[in-house]
Scaffold this motif. Sequence first.
Motif, PDB file in Angstrom:
ATOM      1  N   SER A 173       0.995  -1.045  -0.261  1.00  0.00           N
ATOM      2  CA  SER A 173       0.213   0.022   0.235  1.00  0.00           C
ATOM      3  C   SER A 173       0.803   1.480  -0.027  1.00  0.00           C
ATOM      4  CB  SER A 173      -0.884  -0.129   1.124  1.00  0.00           C
ATOM      5  OG  SER A 173      -0.363   0.401   2.217  1.00  0.00           O
ATOM      6  N   PHE A 174       0.315   2.328  -0.713  1.00  0.00           N
ATOM      7  CA  PHE A 174       1.355   3.231  -1.371  1.00  0.00           C
ATOM      8  C   PHE A 174       0.692   4.917  -0.010  1.00  0.00           C
ATOM      9  CE2 PHE A 174       1.905   7.354  -3.571  1.00  0.00           C
ATOM     10  CZ  PHE A 174       3.671   6.732  -3.687  1.00  0.00           C
ATOM     11  N   GLY A 175       1.433   5.914  -0.227  1.00  0.00           N
ATOM     12  CA  GLY A 175       0.695   7.296   0.874  1.00  0.00           C
ATOM     13  C   GLY A 175       1.952   8.248   0.219  1.00  0.00           C
ATOM     14  N   LYS A 181      -1.405  18.233  -0.135  1.00  0.00           N
ATOM     15  CA  LYS A 181      -1.582  17.745  -0.855  1.00  0.00           C
ATOM     16  C   LYS A 181      -1.311  16.502  -1.306  1.00  0.00           C
ATOM     17  CE  LYS A 181      -1.167  20.913  -5.328  1.00  0.00           C
ATOM     18  NZ  LYS A 181      -1.477  21.582  -6.526  1.00  0.00           N
ATOM     19  N   GLY A 182      -2.154  15.166  -0.999  1.00  0.00           N
ATOM     20  CA  GLY A 182      -2.347  13.778  -0.468  1.00  0.00           C
ATOM     21  C   GLY A 182      -2.826  13.058  -1.449  1.00  0.00           C
ATOM     22  N   ALA A 183      -1.611  12.264  -1.923  1.00  0.00           N
ATOM     23  CA  ALA A 183      -2.828  10.398  -2.585  1.00  0.00           C
ATOM     24  C   ALA A 183      -1.951   8.963  -1.386  1.00  0.00           C
ATOM     25  CB  ALA A 183      -1.934  10.408  -3.960  1.00  0.00           C
ATOM     26  N   GLY A 184      -3.072   8.683  -1.889  1.00  0.00           N
ATOM     27  CA  GLY A 184      -2.723   7.170  -0.928  1.00  0.00           C
ATOM     28  C   GLY A 184      -3.462   6.047  -1.334  1.00  0.00           C
ATOM     29  N   ASP A 185      -3.439   4.933  -1.272  1.00  0.00           N
ATOM     30  CA  ASP A 185      -4.695   3.664  -1.476  1.00  0.00           C
ATOM     31  C   ASP A 185      -5.728   3.923  -0.577  1.00  0.00           C
ATOM     32  OD1 ASP A 185      -2.724   2.905  -3.563  1.00  0.00           O
ATOM     33  OD2 ASP A 185      -1.756   1.599  -2.187  1.00  0.00           O
ATOM     34  N   SER A 186      -5.408   4.717   0.728  1.00  0.00           N
ATOM     35  CA  SER A 186      -6.350   4.223   2.146  1.00  0.00           C
ATOM     36  C   SER A 186      -7.082   5.928   1.701  1.00  0.00           C
ATOM     37  CB  SER A 186      -5.676   3.690   2.417  1.00  0.00           C
ATOM     38  OG  SER A 186      -5.168   2.278   3.322  1.00  0.00           O
ATOM     39  N   GLY A 240      -7.183   8.052  -1.502  1.00  0.00           N
ATOM     40  CA  GLY A 240      -7.579   9.281  -2.097  1.00  0.00           C
ATOM     41  C   GLY A 240      -6.557   9.941  -1.873  1.00  0.00           C
ATOM     42  N   SER A 241      -6.794  11.438  -2.888  1.00  0.00           N
ATOM     43  CA  SER A 241      -6.658  12.019  -3.011  1.00  0.00           C
ATOM     44  C   SER A 241      -6.835  13.481  -2.801  1.00  0.00           C
ATOM     45  CB  SER A 241      -6.136  12.362  -4.535  1.00  0.00           C
ATOM     46  OG  SER A 241      -5.958  11.527  -4.826  1.00  0.00           O
ATOM     47  N   PRO A 242      -7.129  13.647  -1.209  1.00  0.00           N
ATOM     48  CA  PRO A 242      -7.361  14.897  -0.756  1.00  0.00           C
ATOM     49  C   PRO A 242      -6.840  15.864  -0.847  1.00  0.00           C
ATOM     50  CG  PRO A 242      -6.162  13.886   1.169  1.00  0.00           C
ATOM     51  CD  PRO A 242      -6.196  12.668  -0.339  1.00  0.00           C
ATOM     52  N   LYS A 243      -6.830  17.589  -0.609  1.00  0.00           N
ATOM     53  CA  LYS A 243      -6.422  18.416  -0.403  1.00  0.00           C
ATOM     54  C   LYS A 243      -6.671  19.389   0.600  1.00  0.00           C
ATOM     55  CE  LYS A 243      -5.404  18.314  -5.978  1.00  0.00           C
ATOM     56  NZ  LYS A 243      -5.659  19.345  -7.456  1.00  0.00           N
ATOM     57  N   ARG A 244      -5.929  20.703   0.957  1.00  0.00           N
ATOM     58  CA  ARG A 244      -6.150  21.216   1.901  1.00  0.00           C
ATOM     59  C   ARG A 244      -5.889  22.483   2.142  1.00  0.00           C
ATOM     60  NH1 ARG A 244      -5.829  19.176   7.239  1.00  0.00           N
ATOM     61  NH2 ARG A 244      -4.183  20.345   7.907  1.00  0.00           N
ATOM     62  N   ASP A 245      -6.540  24.406   1.689  1.00  0.00           N
ATOM     63  CA  ASP A 245      -5.642  25.093   1.824  1.00  0.00           C
ATOM     64  C   ASP A 245      -5.874  25.426   3.697  1.00  0.00           C
ATOM     65  OD1 ASP A 245      -4.228  25.183  -0.617  1.00  0.00           O
ATOM     66  OD2 ASP A 245      -6.811  25.368  -1.025  1.00  0.00           O
ATOM     67  N   ASP A 246      -5.140  26.333   4.295  1.00  0.00           N
ATOM     68  CA  ASP A 246      -4.751  27.373   5.211  1.00  0.00           C
ATOM     69  C   ASP A 246      -3.753  27.965   5.486  1.00  0.00           C
ATOM     70  OD1 ASP A 246      -5.576  23.947   6.199  1.00  0.00           O
ATOM     71  OD2 ASP A 246      -4.263  23.933   7.866  1.00  0.00           O
ATOM     72  N   PHE A 247      -4.601  29.321   6.414  1.00  0.00           N
ATOM     73  CA  PHE A 247      -3.984  30.526   6.243  1.00  0.00           C
ATOM     74  C   PHE A 247      -4.550  30.750   7.539  1.00  0.00           C
ATOM     75  CE2 PHE A 247      -4.010  34.662   6.545  1.00  0.00           C
ATOM     76  CZ  PHE A 247      -3.239  35.341   5.779  1.00  0.00           C
ATOM     77  N   SER A 248      -3.142  31.640   8.670  1.00  0.00           N
ATOM     78  CA  SER A 248      -2.499  32.105   9.327  1.00  0.00           C
ATOM     79  C   SER A 248      -2.513  33.687   9.537  1.00  0.00           C
ATOM     80  CB  SER A 248      -1.789  30.965  10.285  1.00  0.00           C
ATOM     81  OG  SER A 248      -0.347  31.269   9.690  1.00  0.00           O
ATOM     82  N   ALA A 249      -2.983  34.112  10.645  1.00  0.00           N
ATOM     83  CA  ALA A 249      -2.427  35.499  10.975  1.00  0.00           C
ATOM     84  C   ALA A 249      -2.241  35.263  12.064  1.00  0.00           C
ATOM     85  CB  ALA A 249      -3.654  36.366  11.105  1.00  0.00           C
ATOM     86  N   THR A 250      -0.581  36.047  12.893  1.00  0.00           N
ATOM     87  CA  THR A 250      -0.004  35.677  13.949  1.00  0.00           C
ATOM     88  C   THR A 250       0.386  37.282  14.609  1.00  0.00           C
ATOM     89  OG1 THR A 250       0.489  33.766  13.668  1.00  0.00           O
ATOM     90  CG2 THR A 250       1.304  34.639  15.775  1.00  0.00           C
ATOM     91  N   ALA A 251       0.312  37.800  15.642  1.00  0.00           N
ATOM     92  CA  ALA A 251       0.680  38.748  15.984  1.00  0.00           C
ATOM     93  C   ALA A 251       0.858  38.329  17.688  1.00  0.00           C
ATOM     94  CB  ALA A 251       0.192  39.969  16.475  1.00  0.00           C
ATOM     95  N   LEU A 252       2.317  38.837  17.943  1.00  0.00           N
ATOM     96  CA  LEU A 252       3.306  38.742  19.056  1.00  0.00           C
ATOM     97  C   LEU A 252       3.848  40.403  19.574  1.00  0.00           C
ATOM     98  CD1 LEU A 252       4.509  36.511  17.090  1.00  0.00           C
ATOM     99  CD2 LEU A 252       5.232  34.986  19.255  1.00  0.00           C
ATOM    100  N   ILE A 253       3.515  40.522  20.521  1.00  0.00           N
ATOM    101  CA  ILE A 253       4.004  41.730  21.779  1.00  0.00           C
ATOM    102  C   ILE A 253       5.142  41.969  22.477  1.00  0.00           C
ATOM    103  CG2 ILE A 253       3.192  43.738  22.531  1.00  0.00           C
ATOM    104  CD1 ILE A 253       0.277  43.688  21.119  1.00  0.00           C
TER     105      ILE A 253
END
Length: 608
Positions: A298-300, A331-336, A338-351
């Motif tokens: 099996s592959f992933g 981006k993913g690909a695997g026998d178990s 499928g081929s999922p995708k996801r986009d994440d965005f984050s904004a961070t501030a430190l003082i």
Amino acid sequence: MKELISIVLVFCATVGYAQRDSILKLDEVVVSDSRIKQYAEGYKVTVIQDSIIQRANGSLTSLLAFNSNIYFKENGFGMVSSPAFRGTNASHTAVVWNGININSQLNGQVDFNTINPFNYNSVSIRSGGGSVQYGSGAIGGSIHLNNDLLFKEHFDNQVSIGYESFQTKKINYNQTFGSRLISYSLGVNYNASDNNYKYLNTGKENKNGEFNNLNLNWNIGYVLSENQILKLYHQTFIGDRNFSGNLVVLGRSKYKDNQYRTQVEWERFGTKAISKVKLAYLQEEYKYFENKDADIYSFGKVSNFLARYSLDYKLSKFFRVNSFLEYNNYKGAGDSFGSPKRDDFSATALIKHIISSKIAYNLSVRQDFSSDFSSPLVFSFDGNYSLTDNYQIKINASKNFRTPTFNDLYWQPGGNLELVPEKSYQLDFGNILNIGAVSMQYNGYYISTKDMIKWLPNNDGFWSPINIEDVEIYGAEAKIEANYSLGKNQELGIKTNYAYTVSEDKSTNEQLIYVPFHRANGSLEYRIADLNLFYQHLFNGAVSIVGGELKEYQVANLGATYTADILKTDLKYTIGVTINNVFNTYYENVALRPMPNRNIQTQLILNF
């Protein structure tokens, strides 16, 4: 990936045209992750130095097990190794490589037996929640792997050759070069073992445990102009190992995994501001063979493209602000799954606010946006107060999170698209007291986790993850270090760590599995001239498992190293011998998987 290649080409082209007459007066060492130094006043941070790293002989699991409070679940020597940090599970420990989180997007964790500590200038342990700065999974704490660049005239080489019991062979080569303009480091590591140790008191042997792996680590920085630096970090891991059986089942499977990590960072220094642009490409892939003698597998794989912009601005001598925007494309690909995708965005501030030479604190906030689910707003506060020259108080409080992984969401059968991110609240209070040669540190903490993801068998007969557990964790940690000079060329060093951990499922009021109530380790080191003698001891309390309990155990290592010059040249050698599990203790840290009996490792290190 195309953007990353373009940056690398720009880097190569710029080398020939960069200004050389006016060089900014940089610190000699440019650190890879400045946030752990600049924005962590209220956290417990432990830095493991080079000499201790070399003693571990290429094992990050062993290094941390004997030098921190982290408990490891290891499926035998060289097999999958996962941490339990402050009563949390493996996916609640973030591993940060030169400033970016490298936890797997498949299972949310890092196998610590795929990380070779020889490749890093230092390994740092940051205890406590860190999701604001380091993202998903930084709940129990984070492990920082740092490649720092030294812009100073030097050219150093190191070759390390090791031979150990069970036909274990290790070879490492490291090279570093530096000048006012350029700094680079290269590390190549190869490990292989038959891994056929005897199971004590059983008459059985560890079968199907062979493994070999290759690590490549390459890092370079170049001063483009008087106020600009370009840095490139790369790491490749190629692993091939069989999976050991256990006391009742013979192993016959094998696992091949490759990991590639590349990041490019452009940094611009101003009188008040430091700007950074970071691009990174991470890829992991595996092949799992249920029967090692068959060609069926099996592959992933999953890849992550990361882009980050950060600005660190000094408002005044009392205030400093660090903000960054980050985008991740998975981006993913695997026998178990499928081929999922996801986009994440984050904004961070430190003082950062420096009230006086004795008081400083940080406030930070982060918001993530995901194409798959709604992420919580997280925040943190940390600070320290030096009551006297010898006594410090540290405090931190935070809200943290962990997002479901591709396996959690898409694995077939069993994936659950209804999962929501885990949320965790934490409070940590610490004290540091220094008296002469003795340093003492004590921390008490509390963690409350909501919607913890747990895989359970369902009515259809297979396992599936659900948001079910509310977990309450509290505990205390103590650390004592002492270093004494015993006269000319003689030193004595003592280090001890102790942790008391309660980690309860609030629905049952029972301790979570594989979390010891008590854990302690210590080391005694004596140096006389070029001879170094050391003793390490580890106590691990009993842990609950499904249907029972694993007994407590104690295991110890004893070793010596000798360093000398060869005919008064620049060539130095170090010879080391370590007896691991010196008292030949039978122990398991995963049920039915005995760890090695007494064994010997030898090592020759050449520095030139």
